[in-house]
Design an enzyme around this catalytic site. Structure first.
Site, PDB file in Angstrom:
ATOM      1  N   ARG A   1     -47.683 -81.347  28.235  1.00  0.00           N
ATOM      2  CA  ARG A   1     -48.842 -81.603  29.026  1.00  0.00           C
ATOM      3  C   ARG A   1     -50.267 -81.206  28.771  1.00  0.00           C
ATOM      4  O   ARG A   1     -51.264 -81.737  28.681  1.00  0.00           O
ATOM      5  CB  ARG A   1     -48.519 -81.635  30.634  1.00  0.00           C
ATOM      6  CG  ARG A   1     -47.412 -82.515  31.095  1.00  0.00           C
ATOM      7  CD  ARG A   1     -46.997 -82.333  32.308  1.00  0.00           C
ATOM      8  NE  ARG A   1     -47.833 -82.968  33.145  1.00  0.00           N
ATOM      9  CZ  ARG A   1     -48.089 -82.635  34.406  1.00  0.00           C
ATOM     10  NH1 ARG A   1     -47.141 -82.021  35.216  1.00  0.00           N
ATOM     11  NH2 ARG A   1     -49.036 -83.185  35.177  1.00  0.00           N
TER      12      ARG A   1
ATOM     13  N   GLN B   1     -55.334 -84.187  43.445  1.00  0.00           N
ATOM     14  CA  GLN B   1     -54.144 -83.774  43.016  1.00  0.00           C
ATOM     15  C   GLN B   1     -53.474 -83.678  41.584  1.00  0.00           C
ATOM     16  O   GLN B   1     -52.534 -82.999  41.237  1.00  0.00           O
ATOM     17  CB  GLN B   1     -53.008 -84.932  43.767  1.00  0.00           C
ATOM     18  CG  GLN B   1     -53.313 -84.968  45.203  1.00  0.00           C
ATOM     19  CD  GLN B   1     -52.602 -86.359  45.875  1.00  0.00           C
ATOM     20  OE1 GLN B   1     -51.536 -86.202  45.920  1.00  0.00           O
ATOM     21  NE2 GLN B   1     -53.470 -87.253  45.653  1.00  0.00           N
TER      22      GLN B   1
ATOM     23  N   ASP C   1     -54.954 -82.056  35.350  1.00  0.00           N
ATOM     24  CA  ASP C   1     -55.696 -82.132  34.349  1.00  0.00           C
ATOM     25  C   ASP C   1     -57.161 -81.717  34.432  1.00  0.00           C
ATOM     26  O   ASP C   1     -57.653 -81.636  35.748  1.00  0.00           O
ATOM     27  CB  ASP C   1     -55.620 -83.644  33.731  1.00  0.00           C
ATOM     28  CG  ASP C   1     -56.464 -84.818  34.670  1.00  0.00           C
ATOM     29  OD1 ASP C   1     -57.710 -84.243  35.178  1.00  0.00           O
ATOM     30  OD2 ASP C   1     -55.943 -85.732  34.819  1.00  0.00           O
TER      31      ASP C   1
ATOM     32  N   HIS D   1     -53.183 -79.007  43.600  1.00  0.00           N
ATOM     33  CA  HIS D   1     -51.844 -79.026  43.097  1.00  0.00           C
ATOM     34  C   HIS D   1     -52.003 -77.790  41.824  1.00  0.00           C
ATOM     35  O   HIS D   1     -50.838 -78.274  40.964  1.00  0.00           O
ATOM     36  CB  HIS D   1     -51.145 -80.458  42.675  1.00  0.00           C
ATOM     37  CG  HIS D   1     -50.821 -81.034  43.982  1.00  0.00           C
ATOM     38  ND1 HIS D   1     -50.354 -82.435  43.965  1.00  0.00           N
ATOM     39  CD2 HIS D   1     -50.736 -80.673  45.299  1.00  0.00           C
ATOM     40  CE1 HIS D   1     -50.212 -82.683  45.130  1.00  0.00           C
ATOM     41  NE2 HIS D   1     -50.295 -81.653  46.021  1.00  0.00           N
TER      42      HIS D   1
ATOM     43  N   GLY E   1     -56.956 -93.687  43.664  1.00  0.00           N
ATOM     44  CA  GLY E   1     -55.655 -93.664  42.451  1.00  0.00           C
ATOM     45  C   GLY E   1     -54.447 -92.624  43.092  1.00  0.00           C
ATOM     46  O   GLY E   1     -54.127 -92.076  42.209  1.00  0.00           O
ATOM     47  N   THR E   2     -54.073 -92.799  44.163  1.00  0.00           N
ATOM     48  CA  THR E   2     -52.808 -92.037  44.545  1.00  0.00           C
ATOM     49  C   THR E   2     -52.015 -92.940  45.412  1.00  0.00           C
ATOM     50  O   THR E   2     -52.067 -93.750  46.179  1.00  0.00           O
ATOM     51  CB  THR E   2     -53.180 -90.734  45.360  1.00  0.00           C
ATOM     52  OG1 THR E   2     -52.079 -90.217  45.685  1.00  0.00           O
ATOM     53  CG2 THR E   2     -54.049 -91.018  46.668  1.00  0.00           C
TER      54      THR E   2
ATOM     55  N   LEU F   1     -55.074 -99.225  42.634  1.00  0.00           N
ATOM     56  CA  LEU F   1     -54.735-100.381  41.814  1.00  0.00           C
ATOM     57  C   LEU F   1     -53.787-101.302  42.475  1.00  0.00           C
ATOM     58  O   LEU F   1     -53.620-102.559  42.590  1.00  0.00           O
ATOM     59  CB  LEU F   1     -53.713 -99.974  40.523  1.00  0.00           C
ATOM     60  CG  LEU F   1     -53.783-100.839  39.271  1.00  0.00           C
ATOM     61  CD1 LEU F   1     -55.094-101.390  38.874  1.00  0.00           C
ATOM     62  CD2 LEU F   1     -52.853-100.050  38.342  1.00  0.00           C
ATOM     63  N   GLU F   2     -52.933-100.718  43.449  1.00  0.00           N
ATOM     64  CA  GLU F   2     -52.001-101.548  44.364  1.00  0.00           C
ATOM     65  C   GLU F   2     -52.205-100.655  45.769  1.00  0.00           C
ATOM     66  O   GLU F   2     -52.486 -99.493  45.857  1.00  0.00           O
ATOM     67  CB  GLU F   2     -50.678-101.563  43.916  1.00  0.00           C
ATOM     68  CG  GLU F   2     -50.239-100.187  43.814  1.00  0.00           C
ATOM     69  CD  GLU F   2     -48.942-100.385  42.731  1.00  0.00           C
ATOM     70  OE1 GLU F   2     -48.413-101.347  42.324  1.00  0.00           O
ATOM     71  OE2 GLU F   2     -48.221 -99.024  42.584  1.00  0.00           O
TER      72      GLU F   2
HETATM   73  P1  OAD Z   1     -48.601 -91.436  41.690  1.00  0.00           P
HETATM   74  O1  OAD Z   1     -48.197 -91.748  39.999  1.00  0.00           O
HETATM   75  O2  OAD Z   1     -47.757 -91.251  42.581  1.00  0.00           O
HETATM   76  O3  OAD Z   1     -49.685 -92.747  42.001  1.00  0.00           O
HETATM   77  C1  OAD Z   1     -50.446 -93.046  41.257  1.00  0.00           C
HETATM   78  C2  OAD Z   1     -51.164 -94.129  41.900  1.00  0.00           C
HETATM   79  O4  OAD Z   1     -52.375 -94.722  41.109  1.00  0.00           O
HETATM   80  C3  OAD Z   1     -50.346 -95.307  42.159  1.00  0.00           C
HETATM   81  O5  OAD Z   1     -50.707 -96.095  43.515  1.00  0.00           O
HETATM   82  C4  OAD Z   1     -50.911 -96.633  41.065  1.00  0.00           C
HETATM   83  O6  OAD Z   1     -50.979 -97.974  41.576  1.00  0.00           O
HETATM   84  C5  OAD Z   1     -52.484 -95.911  41.028  1.00  0.00           C
HETATM   85  N1  OAD Z   1     -52.939 -96.393  39.687  1.00  0.00           N
HETATM   86  C6  OAD Z   1     -52.421 -96.583  38.399  1.00  0.00           C
HETATM   87  N2  OAD Z   1     -53.238 -96.883  37.539  1.00  0.00           N
HETATM   88  C7  OAD Z   1     -54.525 -97.196  38.253  1.00  0.00           C
HETATM   89  C8  OAD Z   1     -55.900 -97.352  37.740  1.00  0.00           C
HETATM   90  N3  OAD Z   1     -56.199 -97.657  36.537  1.00  0.00           N
HETATM   91  N4  OAD Z   1     -56.875 -97.384  38.826  1.00  0.00           N
HETATM   92  C9  OAD Z   1     -56.669 -97.110  40.050  1.00  0.00           C
HETATM   93  N5  OAD Z   1     -55.153 -96.816  40.412  1.00  0.00           N
HETATM   94  C10 OAD Z   1     -54.284 -96.878  39.613  1.00  0.00           C
HETATM   95  O7  OAD Z   1     -49.579 -90.230  41.477  1.00  0.00           O
HETATM   96  P2  OAD Z   1     -50.159 -89.353  42.664  1.00  0.00           P
HETATM   97  O8  OAD Z   1     -50.097 -89.999  43.935  1.00  0.00           O
HETATM   98  O9  OAD Z   1     -51.405 -88.508  42.227  1.00  0.00           O
HETATM   99  O10 OAD Z   1     -47.522 -83.289  42.571  1.00  0.00           O
HETATM  100  O11 OAD Z   1     -48.886 -88.276  42.830  1.00  0.00           O
HETATM  101  C11 OAD Z   1     -48.946 -87.163  43.888  1.00  0.00           C
HETATM  102  C12 OAD Z   1     -48.403 -85.944  43.106  1.00  0.00           C
HETATM  103  O12 OAD Z   1     -47.054 -86.356  43.037  1.00  0.00           O
HETATM  104  C13 OAD Z   1     -48.892 -85.443  42.064  1.00  0.00           C
HETATM  105  O13 OAD Z   1     -49.946 -84.554  42.227  1.00  0.00           O
HETATM  106  C14 OAD Z   1     -47.789 -84.674  41.516  1.00  0.00           C
HETATM  107  C15 OAD Z   1     -46.595 -85.547  41.702  1.00  0.00           C
HETATM  108  O14 OAD Z   1     -45.131 -84.866  42.074  1.00  0.00           O
HETATM  109  C16 OAD Z   1     -47.412 -82.205  41.865  1.00  0.00           C
HETATM  110  O15 OAD Z   1     -47.333 -81.874  40.513  1.00  0.00           O
HETATM  111  C17 OAD Z   1     -47.277 -81.210  42.570  1.00  0.00           C
END
Ligand code: OAD
Length: 243
Positions: free
Chosen positions: A58, A90, A93, A108, A174-175, A201-202
């Protein structure tokens, strides 16, 4: 109420258009690995080679990606917003920093940082970190990725809680809202009186908690929102907004 204090929470979705895979998308980042195998303290003890290799890959990937329009827009907000701002990411990068954002905390951890499991020191670490890498501070072979694993305490929580309590606007970008405590920030901010906005996105798991949700890609939604918030601030004197 006029807005002075803004807290922004970002997740993997803000880096998706840069080519960094999200966690819970169809091309999920775990690449065949169960979360327990690569992102828990137990995994690090059981199979340090696998965990170190996973984060080495990564870290390497960071060299091939660039900040996108959403990162750049938040950096613009940082430069031009005259009030308080804290961006809580969170993401592990470094795309926010590379875009020029400074009012930022990584809750994180960071891929480009190493944490010594022996002395607790952190070291900037842009290269590979095989299991058993020696800590430049204490000399113990105890360096690990500076990533908050499941079951570990997220970082900067005191500062984040204070900022949420003072915020008039909380924006989540984006979470998926699947991981606490970040998923609960919307409720904390709303409890203290902030308006809450989701850009995703959703709909996320906690979508119902937000006053407003805008659906679409961050690269489009975030620059438009930043433009809007800068122009709406009475304290803002740049970018065509009222003086
Ligand atoms: P997720 O992968 O759970 O969620 C990403 C979100 O971004 C989803 O709701 C997608 O719909 C949305 N998304 C995707 N592409 C997008 C775009 N182009 N524009 C806007 N939104 C978009 O990621 P996180 O919520 O960040 O923890 O995950 C939270 C934590 O879970 C991370 O920090 C990580 C993981 O386990 C650790 O590493 C401790």
């Amino acid at each position: 109420m006029p807005i002075n204090n803004i807290v922004v929470l970002t997740g993997a979705g803000i880096s998706a258009e840069s080519g960094v895979a999200t966690f819970r998308g169809p091309d999920g980042l775990w690449e065949g690995h169960r979360v327990e195998d690569v992102a828990t303290p137990q995994a690090l003890r059981r199979n340090p080679e696998l965990v170190h290799r996973f984060y080495d890959l990564r870290r390497e990937k960071l060299g091939t990606v660039e900040p996108n329009a959403a990162h750049l827009a938040l950096a613009r907000l940082d430069r031009e917003w005259p009030g308080e701002l804290l961006v809580v990411t969170q993401n592990v990068d470094d795309l926010h920093e590379r875009a020029g954002l400074t009012r930022l905390v990584h809750m994180h951890g960071e891929l480009l940082s190493a944490l010594c499991a022996s002395c607790g020191a952190k070291h900037r670490w842009p290269g590979a970190m095989p299991a058993g890498t020696v800590c430049p501070g204490c000399g113990e072979p105890a360096l690990r990725p500076d990533i908050v694993f499941f079951g570990e305490m997220p970082e900067h929580m005191d500062r984040i809680e204070r900022a949420l309590a003072d915020a008039q606007l909380f924006v989540s970008i984006g979470t998926s809202g699947a991981v606490y405590p970040a998923a609960g920030f919307v409720q904390t901010a709303a409890y203290h009186g902030a308006r809450t906005l989701e850009l995703n996105l959703e709909r996320s798991a906690g979508s119902a908690w937000f006053d407003e949700t805008r659906l679409g890609p961050a690269g489009t939604l975030v620059p438009a929102w930043v433009e809007e918030v800068l122009n709406s601030s009475p304290a803002y004197s740049g970018g065509g907004g009222p003086a």
